[in-house]
Motif scaffolding. Structure first.
Motif, short mmCIF file in Angstrom:
data_model
loop_
_atom_site.label_atom_id
_atom_site.label_comp_id
_atom_site.label_asym_id
_atom_site.label_seq_id
_atom_site.Cartn_x
_atom_site.Cartn_y
_atom_site.Cartn_z
N GLU A 169 0.84 -1.20 0.00
CA GLU A 169 0.00 0.00 0.00
C GLU A 169 0.88 1.25 0.00
O GLU A 169 2.02 1.20 0.44
N PRO A 170 0.35 2.36 -0.48
CA PRO A 170 1.13 3.61 -0.47
C PRO A 170 1.38 4.08 0.95
O PRO A 170 0.50 3.99 1.81
N ILE A 171 2.59 4.55 1.20
CA ILE A 171 2.92 5.12 2.50
C ILE A 171 3.65 6.44 2.28
O ILE A 171 4.21 6.68 1.22
N LEU A 172 3.61 7.28 3.29
CA LEU A 172 4.30 8.56 3.28
C LEU A 172 5.29 8.54 4.44
O LEU A 172 4.92 8.61 5.60
N VAL A 173 6.57 8.36 4.12
CA VAL A 173 7.60 8.19 5.14
C VAL A 173 7.91 9.54 5.79
O VAL A 173 8.16 10.53 5.13
N LEU A 174 7.88 9.54 7.12
CA LEU A 174 8.20 10.74 7.90
C LEU A 174 9.58 10.66 8.53
O LEU A 174 10.25 11.65 8.70
N LEU A 175 9.98 9.44 8.91
CA LEU A 175 11.28 9.22 9.53
C LEU A 175 11.76 7.85 9.11
O LEU A 175 11.03 6.87 9.22
N GLU A 176 12.98 7.79 8.63
CA GLU A 176 13.53 6.51 8.18
C GLU A 176 14.86 6.28 8.85
O GLU A 176 15.80 7.04 8.67
#
Length: 179
Positions: A169-176
């Motif tokens: 599913e699409p995700i929006l990464v904030l911290l990796e």
């Protein structure tokens, strides 16, 4: 916030859709269906944004696929304005930075595909998360951004078990980090 700067609701929806998560793309009929608007109204706004080179348009078969133009000189500015108008910047700074040892954090669901529905699904992966601080900051941030925040906290092991599910599913990464 955006409504005071941009008078077209359709243009706002398009900017949200493409600049909240720039990896997302879409085509005319899909967007019209998603927004519940006529293809003509969507087409006019897509044409304006494409002429301004804010969106890229690539012909694929019979469809033209639109996506945010990450090469545009104003890309970062537009992206930041969209993130701030929704409050995602506050989610990142208020919640994630105050929780403890967070290794990975991302948004999934409607906001990951650029829909402003009022419920932000935040997934946080880490150890030693301070749950009382999480709850306090979540409530404060919800009031600040006028949206509900649903937080799922996972350990590294739990995340690894669910990683394939999230990858589909699409995700929006904030911290990796190292998750």
């Amino acid at each position: 916030m955006l409504k005071s700067l941009i008078t077209s609701d359709t243009r706002i929806k398009l900017l949200m859709r493409f600049f909240l998560n720039p990896s997302m793309s879409g085509y005319l009929r899909q967007l019209a269906s998603e927004f519940g608007e006529s293809t003509n109204g969507i087409r006019k706004e897509l044409n304006k944004l494409t002429e301004a080179k804010i969106l890229k348009a690539v012909k694929k078969g019979r469809n033209i696929i639109y996506q945010a133009n990450t090469e545009h000189p104003l890309f970062e500015d537009i992206h930041n304005i969209v993130m701030k108008s929704i409050g995602i910047d506050k989610v990142a700074t208020n919640i994630i930075q105050k929780l403890g040892k967070v290794k990975y954090a991302f948004i999934r669901g409607d906001y990951a595909v650029g829909k402003d529905t009022g419920l932000i699904d935040l997934v946080v992966v880490g150890d030693e998360i301070n749950f009382s601080e999480l709850e306090r900051v979540r409530k404060k941030t919800e009031t600040l951004i006028e949206r509900k925040i649903n937080v799922l906290v996972l350990t590294d092991e739990e995340y690894l078990k669910l990683k394939e599910t999230f990858a589909s599913e699409p995700i929006l990464v904030l911290l990796e980090g190292e998750a």
